[in-house]
Design a protein around this motif. Sequence first.
Motif, PDB file in Angstrom:
ATOM      1  N   ARG A 286    -113.815  96.061 -59.958  1.00 29.36           N
ATOM      2  CA  ARG A 286    -113.023  96.100 -61.193  1.00 29.36           C
ATOM      3  C   ARG A 286    -113.131  94.794 -61.975  1.00 29.36           C
ATOM      4  NH1 ARG A 286    -108.541  97.350 -58.961  1.00 29.36           N
ATOM      5  NH2 ARG A 286    -108.790  99.611 -58.935  1.00 29.36           N
ATOM      6  N   SER A 287    -113.345  93.685 -61.261  1.00 32.00           N
ATOM      7  CA  SER A 287    -113.391  92.389 -61.948  1.00 32.00           C
ATOM      8  C   SER A 287    -114.640  92.234 -62.816  1.00 32.00           C
ATOM      9  CB  SER A 287    -113.261  91.243 -60.942  1.00 32.00           C
ATOM     10  OG  SER A 287    -114.384  91.186 -60.112  1.00 32.00           O
ATOM     11  N   PHE A 288    -115.582  93.170 -62.702  1.00 34.68           N
ATOM     12  CA  PHE A 288    -116.769  93.130 -63.564  1.00 34.68           C
ATOM     13  C   PHE A 288    -116.721  94.172 -64.677  1.00 34.68           C
ATOM     14  CE2 PHE A 288    -117.966  91.259 -59.575  1.00 34.68           C
ATOM     15  CZ  PHE A 288    -118.577  90.092 -59.997  1.00 34.68           C
ATOM     16  N   LEU A 289    -115.593  94.890 -64.749  1.00 35.18           N
ATOM     17  CA  LEU A 289    -115.463  95.947 -65.747  1.00 35.18           C
ATOM     18  C   LEU A 289    -114.433  95.555 -66.788  1.00 35.18           C
ATOM     19  CD1 LEU A 289    -115.424  98.990 -63.296  1.00 35.18           C
ATOM     20  CD2 LEU A 289    -117.273  98.331 -64.848  1.00 35.18           C
ATOM     21  N   PRO A 290    -114.656  95.937 -68.046  1.00 34.43           N
ATOM     22  CA  PRO A 290    -113.637  95.659 -69.056  1.00 34.43           C
ATOM     23  C   PRO A 290    -112.362  96.440 -68.766  1.00 34.43           C
ATOM     24  CG  PRO A 290    -115.531  96.838 -70.014  1.00 34.43           C
ATOM     25  CD  PRO A 290    -115.854  96.588 -68.583  1.00 34.43           C
ATOM     26  N   LYS A 291    -111.284  95.998 -69.373  1.00 33.27           N
ATOM     27  CA  LYS A 291    -109.992  96.666 -69.222  1.00 33.27           C
ATOM     28  C   LYS A 291    -110.118  98.141 -69.609  1.00 33.27           C
ATOM     29  CE  LYS A 291    -105.243  96.402 -70.847  1.00 33.27           C
ATOM     30  NZ  LYS A 291    -104.315  95.825 -71.832  1.00 33.27           N
TER      31      LYS A 291
END
Lengths: 443, 443
Positions: A286-291
């Motif tokens: 998730r930390s590599f994906l936009p909100k």
Amino acid sequence: MPKKIFIIGAGLSSGSLIRYLLDQAPKEDWQIVVGDMNLALAEAKIAKNPYGKAIFFDVHDSKICEEQISKTDLVVSLLPAFLHYKAAATALKFGKNFLTASYVSPEIKALDKEIQAKNLLFLNELGADPGIDHLSAMQIFDELKAKGAEILSFKSYTGGLIAPAYDNNPWNYKFTWNPRNVVLAGQGVAKYLQDSQPKYVPYHRLFSSLEKIQIDNYGDFEGYPNRDSLIYRELYGIENIPTILRGTLRRKGFCESWNVFVQLGMTDDSYPIDHSESLTYADFLRSFLPKSDMNLKDQLEKELHFSKQTISKLDWLGIFEPTKIGLEKASPAKILQHLLESKWKLAPKDKDLLVMQHIVEYRLENKNYQLFSTMTLEGNEQETAMSQAVGLPLAVGAHLLMKNQIQGKGVQIPNKRAIYEPILKKLVDFGISFAEKVLPMKS
Amino acid sequence: MPKKIFIIGAGLSSGSLIRYLLDQAPKEDWQIVVGDMNLALAEAKIAKNPYGKAIFFDVHDSKICEEQISKTDLVVSLLPAFLHYKAAATALKFGKNFLTASYVSPEIKALDKEIQAKNLLFLNELGADPGIDHLSAMQIFDELKAKGAEILSFKSYTGGLIAPAYDNNPWNYKFTWNPRNVVLAGQGVAKYLQDSQPKYVPYHRLFSSLEKIQIDNYGDFEGYPNRDSLIYRELYGIENIPTILRGTLRRKGFCESWNVFVQLGMTDDSYPIDHSESLTYADFLRSFLPKSDMNLKDQLEKELHFSKQTISKLDWLGIFEPTKIGLEKASPAKILQHLLESKWKLAPKDKDLLVMQHIVEYRLENKNYQLFSTMTLEGNEQETAMSQAVGLPLAVGAHLLMKNQIQGKGVQIPNKRAIYEPILKKLVDFGISFAEKVLPMKS
């Protein structure tokens, strides 16, 4: 007094090399000395064979280094590439021939004149890749040139994979070699030549720059360009070739899915992830994906347009699960490697597969042809395909050099007929051979 | 005897600083000494002002360094960041206060205890960005905290651009600062915090990770995340804030087009392009594209899906033309910079524009608010906006420090009220001020 061959390093790729030389030792009257920092490892490889001897060896210890190298007849170094130099300089000092499976370093290259003056051969790049690729490609080029053919294109792909009988995961991939190198593979820029134009492919476009490759009896593969192919024009004496590309093979569909990690930035080894020890793999992803308000799978599919098939491969890895990573201050690449190692690990009975294919286009008597030259090699009960393919060229090279059956002096790679021809001939006995197929092309 | 202020460096950002201090010198009884390796440059900045003195100064020459620093009352260093240390250590030795507009280096940080022991202030990051951003953000945070508000989100964007009256190219961009830094901007990973989750954006996704920004009287902009925003939680004393992002501003539409260069790999500075001197810009572009029968524009549009608008911006740069590059052994980034410098050059009368906007979300008495705090500054006849924004905070800082009107000791950045408040107040007189707007949000 038997002649001595000194092998430095008893690690991963030494098995086939040591076994071959011990097998030949009685007939050839050799003693095979294997030195390693880990004496037990060297002893295990010798396995009490009366023609072998295991010793403690530390290349940094000048006394041991000089003592061992001075009393041998040939040095074969399996040290990590950056450690060869000390052993090479000592071999030069005492007038011993020297073999490695590593790329020629500038430091060793600089010894060339002295090595020539002493009439010695320091033969490098005599493993799998680099090694078998040089031997076989040069044989093709020299034969075509002898016929009067004009060489129009050379593409060459190599891959270390899992043998089909043991290929039982949706990625069609397991770690058969250093996992860290697999995770970091391709970082930097890939360079190749297409129709006389240099092409540069940045890392983030590498895994979508694919060529389809078919291997008889093995099916569909795909290849992506590997580092700097341009330098091989000079090494192979094909300076005017319009197209040259060296690449890495994976099973069909692998690269599209691997590209998720590259696109998202998950193969970066340059910084630590904040609080990596307490995150789950799902947090990590998730930390590599936009909100987004979507769940992770929907976001990858609907916002980032990755395929359902790729998402199902990610699912198989467990990357959507709330499983703790448990690694402290780990980089994205280290975390990814940790997850993959748990899933892509070779089972004890698994066998690996090494595939190499050269695709050469040439023009002869006003007709164009496409030549496919293909080697496949599977692991056996004793050794992986990779260990065979690295160790056997070195072993055969050592054998022939001890019998004065290969010619050459100075710092060399096996791109000359006097070197590659006898080695290739002998490798056939050990199952390392190329099948050739020539197809006419539309001109 | 007048007091002495010693300014090291007479380069690009020194104009506003030197002019301010010379203007104050008669009233304050100061002598302004400007030292540079290029004496003529220092002399030009002093322009025979009787309160100023230009000297040759080489920070590497210990004798000159000690001689000058020992007899001054305050040192302001405009040296490149990696050269500050020598001057700082000498200032410490002779007990002089020290100002810079650069990020605190670990070496200078290590002097903190000694600086405190001598009751000195070494104040860094007192320029535009870093500088004005710290001053203004800290004032907002301290005021909100004093009211009892909970700070939910902080986003801050800064951009050095071309003033609207001089904005006459389709990129809406000219080089108002170091072109090389603009070409390489964003390489590495950008880190920010969104809803308490750290987010990591690799370089190849940076220019598509945009936020729309509107600036009153100036229109539409877009911002992309800038390097490591996570560290500002501690620097700004907002450790528990759920969302923090610092970014760079460009005019709307710029990033989509710039992304062509990033996606194709044309901003890479790590390797030379083969025969770059004899290639044309069209060849250069083609070397990053896969083989195709289409012309370059069609290929970019139809195969790589770049927009018509972007392709017309590329066209304006002349990158499709058979113009010779003429640079030897140049990296992709150098070649791109060379082309852009010919097109994005400031004309002699052009004025630049500096824009900074903080967007803060907070909760007060059960209601959520969004605060926009915006600074815009244009170049004037004497100085660029960038030179004003770097030089005036330093100048005001120097002024106040000489009059003992700012407090603090040790190695500092201007994040404490005793430092930022008097500086911000004085900057208003020079046109550096923030307009605030607060909007209620749906909770």
